[in-house]
Write a protein that holds these residues in place. Structure first.
Motif, PDB file in Angstrom:
ATOM      1  N   GLU A   1     -20.460 -13.726  40.874  1.00 32.64           N
ATOM      2  CA  GLU A   1     -19.416 -14.178  40.460  1.00 32.64           C
ATOM      3  C   GLU A   1     -18.444 -13.986  39.709  1.00 32.64           C
ATOM      4  O   GLU A   1     -17.395 -13.971  39.710  1.00 32.64           O
ATOM      5  CB  GLU A   1     -20.144 -15.857  40.187  1.00 32.64           C
TER       6      GLU A   1
ATOM      7  N   ARG B   1      -7.767 -16.863  45.967  1.00 34.28           N
ATOM      8  CA  ARG B   1      -9.173 -16.917  46.429  1.00 34.28           C
ATOM      9  C   ARG B   1     -10.097 -17.330  45.259  1.00 34.28           C
ATOM     10  O   ARG B   1     -10.088 -17.536  43.752  1.00 34.28           O
ATOM     11  CB  ARG B   1      -9.650 -15.379  45.578  1.00 34.28           C
ATOM     12  N   ASP B   2     -10.846 -18.417  45.595  1.00 31.29           N
ATOM     13  CA  ASP B   2     -11.886 -19.496  44.616  1.00 31.29           C
ATOM     14  C   ASP B   2     -13.296 -18.629  44.590  1.00 31.29           C
ATOM     15  O   ASP B   2     -13.897 -18.315  45.580  1.00 31.29           O
ATOM     16  CB  ASP B   2     -12.180 -21.041  45.801  1.00 31.29           C
TER      17      ASP B   2
ATOM     18  N   ALA C   1     -16.310 -18.260  43.396  1.00 33.77           N
ATOM     19  CA  ALA C   1     -17.099 -19.849  43.751  1.00 33.77           C
ATOM     20  C   ALA C   1     -17.494 -19.167  45.484  1.00 33.77           C
ATOM     21  O   ALA C   1     -18.754 -18.633  45.778  1.00 33.77           O
ATOM     22  CB  ALA C   1     -17.309 -21.110  43.796  1.00 33.77           C
ATOM     23  N   THR C   2     -16.443 -19.828  46.476  1.00 39.72           N
ATOM     24  CA  THR C   2     -16.616 -19.136  47.612  1.00 39.72           C
ATOM     25  C   THR C   2     -16.988 -18.073  47.989  1.00 39.72           C
ATOM     26  O   THR C   2     -17.052 -17.655  49.010  1.00 39.72           O
ATOM     27  CB  THR C   2     -15.171 -19.894  48.352  1.00 39.72           C
ATOM     28  N   GLU C   3     -15.646 -17.372  47.355  1.00 39.54           N
ATOM     29  CA  GLU C   3     -15.618 -15.662  47.778  1.00 39.54           C
ATOM     30  C   GLU C   3     -17.188 -15.115  47.270  1.00 39.54           C
ATOM     31  O   GLU C   3     -17.559 -14.494  47.925  1.00 39.54           O
ATOM     32  CB  GLU C   3     -14.437 -14.592  47.325  1.00 39.54           C
ATOM     33  N   THR C   4     -17.753 -15.579  46.585  1.00 41.81           N
ATOM     34  CA  THR C   4     -19.454 -15.228  46.091  1.00 41.81           C
ATOM     35  C   THR C   4     -20.037 -15.543  46.849  1.00 41.81           C
ATOM     36  O   THR C   4     -21.107 -14.415  47.407  1.00 41.81           O
ATOM     37  CB  THR C   4     -20.106 -15.454  44.099  1.00 41.81           C
ATOM     38  N   ASN C   5     -20.086 -16.575  47.790  1.00 39.69           N
ATOM     39  CA  ASN C   5     -20.916 -17.233  48.708  1.00 39.69           C
ATOM     40  C   ASN C   5     -20.860 -16.011  49.958  1.00 39.69           C
ATOM     41  O   ASN C   5     -21.829 -15.945  51.093  1.00 39.69           O
ATOM     42  CB  ASN C   5     -20.632 -18.126  48.636  1.00 39.69           C
ATOM     43  N   LEU C   6     -19.396 -15.942  50.410  1.00 41.17           N
ATOM     44  CA  LEU C   6     -19.538 -14.560  51.488  1.00 41.17           C
ATOM     45  C   LEU C   6     -19.529 -13.606  51.034  1.00 41.17           C
ATOM     46  O   LEU C   6     -20.239 -13.324  52.418  1.00 41.17           O
ATOM     47  CB  LEU C   6     -17.876 -15.550  51.688  1.00 41.17           C
TER      48      LEU C   6
END
Length: 200
Positions: A139, A155-156, A158-163
């Motif tokens: 992240e 881009r968020d 946290a969401t991009e990290t999870n993806l």
């Protein structure tokens, strides 16, 4: 004069033996006795370094993480200093996939460790902390890439990290022959291309 024993080297030898047992026979066979046999040393010698199976598993997983970090560092030497975040993320992701023998051994060790963590409170805490640290590192890279204009500001992080980390879920598909390693690399590359498509 008696030969000096390198205790760290002996611990690493035992850890590598544990990896082989897990890779070839599964976590159910990762007993002190079977690991000692695989390492070619006595049961008592293993117990000298690891009083319990849990201690042995924890060290083996920590050592696996060190080896993965070392491979990432070695791979990044081929890129600029500092490397482009897309290259950094690609190397990190591909080293978490079972795409070559060393990565396959550490990947299987990691999977076994997570399964063990579901039923052992101490290992659970260590495994969760390790995964949390790894996720935070990814992240940080994503957040900095957004700040630098390499990833779109919409881009968020946290969401991009999870993806990004979800791509490591390709591991069982590779291991069980559902997809070829090349298909996993294509998925990683296309995801990164889309993520960085808005780079200034």
């Amino acid at each position: 004069m008696p030969k000096q024993v390198d205790h760290r080297e002996r611990r690493e030898t035992i850890a590598r033996a544990l990896w082989r047992v897990v890779e070839q026979r599964g976590i159910a066979h990762a007993s002190v006795r079977e690991v000692a046999q695989e390492a070619g040393i006595s049961h008592g010698a293993v117990q000298h370094y690891f009083a319990t199976r849990e201690e042995m598993l924890v060290f083996a997983m920590d050592f696996a993480s060190e080896q993965t970090a070392g491979r990432v560092a070695d791979s990044l030497r081929a890129f600029g200093d500092p490397p482009h975040p897309r290259d950094l993320l690609r190397v990190m992701l591909t080293e978490m996939l079972p795409l070559h023998p060393d990565a396959r051994a550490t990947s299987r060790m990691s999977a076994a460790y997570v399964l063990e963590a579901l039923h052992d409170a101490n290992i659970h805490t260590r495994a969760r902390d390790g995964l949390t640290h790894g996720r935070e590192l990814v992240e940080q890279i994503v957040r900095q890439a957004i700040a630098d204009g390499r990833i779109g500001a919409d881009r968020d992080p946290a969401t991009e990290t999870n993806l990004l980390l979800a791509l490591t879920g390709l591991t069982p598909l590779i291991e069980l022959g559902v997809i070829e390693p090349e298909a996993a690399l294509t998925a990683v590359d296309q995801h990164l291309e889309r993520l960085f498509s808005g780079e200034a």
